[in-house]
Design a protein around this motif. Sequence first.
Motif, PDB file in Angstrom:
ATOM      1  N   SER A 181      -7.830 -29.015 -29.362  1.00 49.47           N
ATOM      2  CA  SER A 181      -8.669 -28.027 -28.666  1.00 49.47           C
ATOM      3  C   SER A 181      -8.412 -26.607 -29.164  1.00 49.47           C
ATOM      4  O   SER A 181      -9.256 -25.731 -28.973  1.00 49.47           O
ATOM      5  CB  SER A 181      -8.435 -28.097 -27.158  1.00 49.47           C
ATOM      6  OG  SER A 181      -7.089 -27.781 -26.835  1.00 49.47           O
ATOM      7  N   PHE A 182      -7.255 -26.368 -29.806  1.00 49.44           N
ATOM      8  CA  PHE A 182      -6.983 -25.041 -30.362  1.00 49.44           C
ATOM      9  C   PHE A 182      -7.809 -24.791 -31.616  1.00 49.44           C
ATOM     10  O   PHE A 182      -8.059 -23.641 -31.985  1.00 49.44           O
ATOM     11  CB  PHE A 182      -5.490 -24.895 -30.679  1.00 49.44           C
ATOM     12  CG  PHE A 182      -4.601 -25.010 -29.477  1.00 49.44           C
ATOM     13  CD1 PHE A 182      -4.420 -23.923 -28.640  1.00 49.44           C
ATOM     14  CD2 PHE A 182      -3.970 -26.202 -29.171  1.00 49.44           C
ATOM     15  CE1 PHE A 182      -3.616 -24.015 -27.517  1.00 49.44           C
ATOM     16  CE2 PHE A 182      -3.150 -26.306 -28.050  1.00 49.44           C
ATOM     17  CZ  PHE A 182      -2.974 -25.205 -27.219  1.00 49.44           C
ATOM     18  N   ILE A 183      -8.209 -25.893 -32.279  1.00 46.10           N
ATOM     19  CA  ILE A 183      -9.029 -25.775 -33.489  1.00 46.10           C
ATOM     20  C   ILE A 183     -10.496 -26.062 -33.174  1.00 46.10           C
ATOM     21  O   ILE A 183     -11.390 -25.323 -33.618  1.00 46.10           O
ATOM     22  CB  ILE A 183      -8.531 -26.753 -34.572  1.00 46.10           C
ATOM     23  CG1 ILE A 183      -7.056 -26.506 -34.868  1.00 46.10           C
ATOM     24  CG2 ILE A 183      -9.373 -26.639 -35.830  1.00 46.10           C
ATOM     25  CD1 ILE A 183      -6.435 -27.524 -35.804  1.00 46.10           C
ATOM     26  N   LEU A 184     -10.733 -27.126 -32.399  1.00 47.88           N
ATOM     27  CA  LEU A 184     -12.085 -27.508 -31.991  1.00 47.88           C
ATOM     28  C   LEU A 184     -12.188 -27.349 -30.481  1.00 47.88           C
ATOM     29  O   LEU A 184     -11.830 -28.272 -29.737  1.00 47.88           O
ATOM     30  CB  LEU A 184     -12.385 -28.953 -32.404  1.00 47.88           C
ATOM     31  CG  LEU A 184     -12.270 -29.273 -33.902  1.00 47.88           C
ATOM     32  CD1 LEU A 184     -12.413 -30.772 -34.133  1.00 47.88           C
ATOM     33  CD2 LEU A 184     -13.320 -28.500 -34.694  1.00 47.88           C
ATOM     34  N   PRO A 185     -12.646 -26.197 -30.001  1.00 46.25           N
ATOM     35  CA  PRO A 185     -12.675 -25.946 -28.551  1.00 46.25           C
ATOM     36  C   PRO A 185     -13.495 -26.989 -27.804  1.00 46.25           C
ATOM     37  O   PRO A 185     -14.510 -27.484 -28.298  1.00 46.25           O
ATOM     38  CB  PRO A 185     -13.321 -24.554 -28.448  1.00 46.25           C
ATOM     39  CG  PRO A 185     -13.101 -23.924 -29.778  1.00 46.25           C
ATOM     40  CD  PRO A 185     -13.145 -25.044 -30.773  1.00 46.25           C
ATOM     41  N   LEU A 186     -13.030 -27.315 -26.617  1.00 45.55           N
ATOM     42  CA  LEU A 186     -13.732 -28.258 -25.760  1.00 45.55           C
ATOM     43  C   LEU A 186     -14.929 -27.572 -25.103  1.00 45.55           C
ATOM     44  O   LEU A 186     -14.988 -26.336 -25.059  1.00 45.55           O
ATOM     45  CB  LEU A 186     -12.770 -28.807 -24.712  1.00 45.55           C
ATOM     46  CG  LEU A 186     -11.619 -29.645 -25.276  1.00 45.55           C
ATOM     47  CD1 LEU A 186     -10.569 -29.915 -24.208  1.00 45.55           C
ATOM     48  CD2 LEU A 186     -12.143 -30.951 -25.842  1.00 45.55           C
ATOM     49  N   PRO A 187     -15.881 -28.334 -24.572  1.00 48.86           N
ATOM     50  CA  PRO A 187     -17.085 -27.725 -23.998  1.00 48.86           C
ATOM     51  C   PRO A 187     -16.807 -26.685 -22.929  1.00 48.86           C
ATOM     52  O   PRO A 187     -17.486 -25.648 -22.876  1.00 48.86           O
ATOM     53  CB  PRO A 187     -17.842 -28.929 -23.421  1.00 48.86           C
ATOM     54  CG  PRO A 187     -17.423 -30.075 -24.273  1.00 48.86           C
ATOM     55  CD  PRO A 187     -15.992 -29.813 -24.614  1.00 48.86           C
ATOM     56  N   TYR A 188     -15.823 -26.915 -22.048  1.00 51.34           N
ATOM     57  CA  TYR A 188     -15.574 -25.931 -20.995  1.00 51.34           C
ATOM     58  C   TYR A 188     -14.941 -24.661 -21.545  1.00 51.34           C
ATOM     59  O   TYR A 188     -15.105 -23.586 -20.960  1.00 51.34           O
ATOM     60  CB  TYR A 188     -14.719 -26.542 -19.878  1.00 51.34           C
ATOM     61  CG  TYR A 188     -13.388 -27.110 -20.303  1.00 51.34           C
ATOM     62  CD1 TYR A 188     -12.296 -26.287 -20.527  1.00 51.34           C
ATOM     63  CD2 TYR A 188     -13.218 -28.471 -20.450  1.00 51.34           C
ATOM     64  CE1 TYR A 188     -11.075 -26.811 -20.898  1.00 51.34           C
ATOM     65  CE2 TYR A 188     -11.999 -29.007 -20.824  1.00 51.34           C
ATOM     66  CZ  TYR A 188     -10.924 -28.172 -21.048  1.00 51.34           C
ATOM     67  OH  TYR A 188      -9.712 -28.689 -21.427  1.00 51.34           O
ATOM     68  N   GLN A 189     -14.221 -24.758 -22.665  1.00 60.83           N
ATOM     69  CA  GLN A 189     -13.703 -23.543 -23.296  1.00 60.83           C
ATOM     70  C   GLN A 189     -14.842 -22.722 -23.902  1.00 60.83           C
ATOM     71  O   GLN A 189     -14.852 -21.483 -23.794  1.00 60.83           O
ATOM     72  CB  GLN A 189     -12.675 -23.920 -24.366  1.00 60.83           C
ATOM     73  CG  GLN A 189     -11.418 -24.568 -23.814  1.00 60.83           C
ATOM     74  CD  GLN A 189     -10.501 -25.082 -24.899  1.00 60.83           C
ATOM     75  OE1 GLN A 189     -10.939 -25.794 -25.811  1.00 60.83           O
ATOM     76  NE2 GLN A 189      -9.227 -24.744 -24.822  1.00 60.83           N
TER      77      GLN A 189
END
Length: 356
Positions: A161-169
């Motif tokens: 998630s630090f590289i490919l942010p999740l939808p809520y981010q």
Amino acid sequence: GCMVVFITFKFQNAFYVLLPDDYDWYTNYRTFEILFGIMLSLKIIVLAFEVYFQCNVDIFFLDREQRKGDIYTSPNAWRLIFVANEYNEMQNMTYISIELTLIWFVFFMDAEGWGNWSAHDPDLTSSITDSLLDKPQKFFIIVVLMLVIGAVQYVLKKGLSFILPLPYQNFVDLCSIANISVFIFDERIHGYYIHGECSGGQADVSTHELKSYLDNEERGESRSRGMLSEYPNLQTFEIFLPVKIRQIYEVIYKQAVLNEITNHRENVSAIQNSSRLFNLSALPKGLNIQALVNKRDEMSQYFINYISQVKNYPHIAVRERGICQYFSDLPPDRMNKMDTPLFFRDNWYGFTKTFF
């Protein structure tokens, strides 16, 4: 119990444990299937409660955009509609892909032959045999395999998630760019707050101006997106509202919306109601939208004033939630006597708990 049966039977050094006969179902497997049916029924009840809980969540989108100049010019409504639509699309967001899980499950169970481990054979063999398959053992293998596949997907998505942010981010970033904050109330005085405030002060601008705001933010030449100067990147909070704020919200806004919808439906004839019984929309046509918009603007001003109190007195209104409170989910003491909102720093995007 299924794990004990599997380990005891498959990992015995000397062959001394036998499995019960599958032909005598009533004696040997009736209890297992009854317990399985009870667990399945309870899970369906839990899912029904989850759907009911999600349907009763209140969401308030706080548009911070100001009218431009001396001429009465309302902010563009498409920003609010777009943010609301993106929030709606996140409701069924999952860390685990059903399709990917089933593909790997079929691969291991059939292609690799792990399903044959449940045979009435004390050896862990993946070859097809004439031996019957034991239901408790197969249940144990299926559960463990599904848990492992799901856990691997969850860890990978969280880790990346630090590289490919999740939808809520991405949604939190969108709120900042759109200059829209979001209040999510899962209980009467409890909820979550997403601080969406554009670093340039306005979001109803041209593409060139918006890019200029983002470039200034990247260079550190504009204000941060966070609500607090001590935490410039913190935009999500778990909140507890004073009872009087919730009462104001219900009187000024929520009750007005419900009354307008109820009054509109009561004016529809009985024949129309019967013909549209299964075609009622959440927002019927013919509502006095302008009156509801005025109520929303009035409520927005209340929320902006209370958020200003939090920003001006962060040492009183903003806290760090303790470990015991976090796991027990208990509200702060003396909530009924509080005059200001209480914001807990939420670095883990707690508002995702309201998703299905």
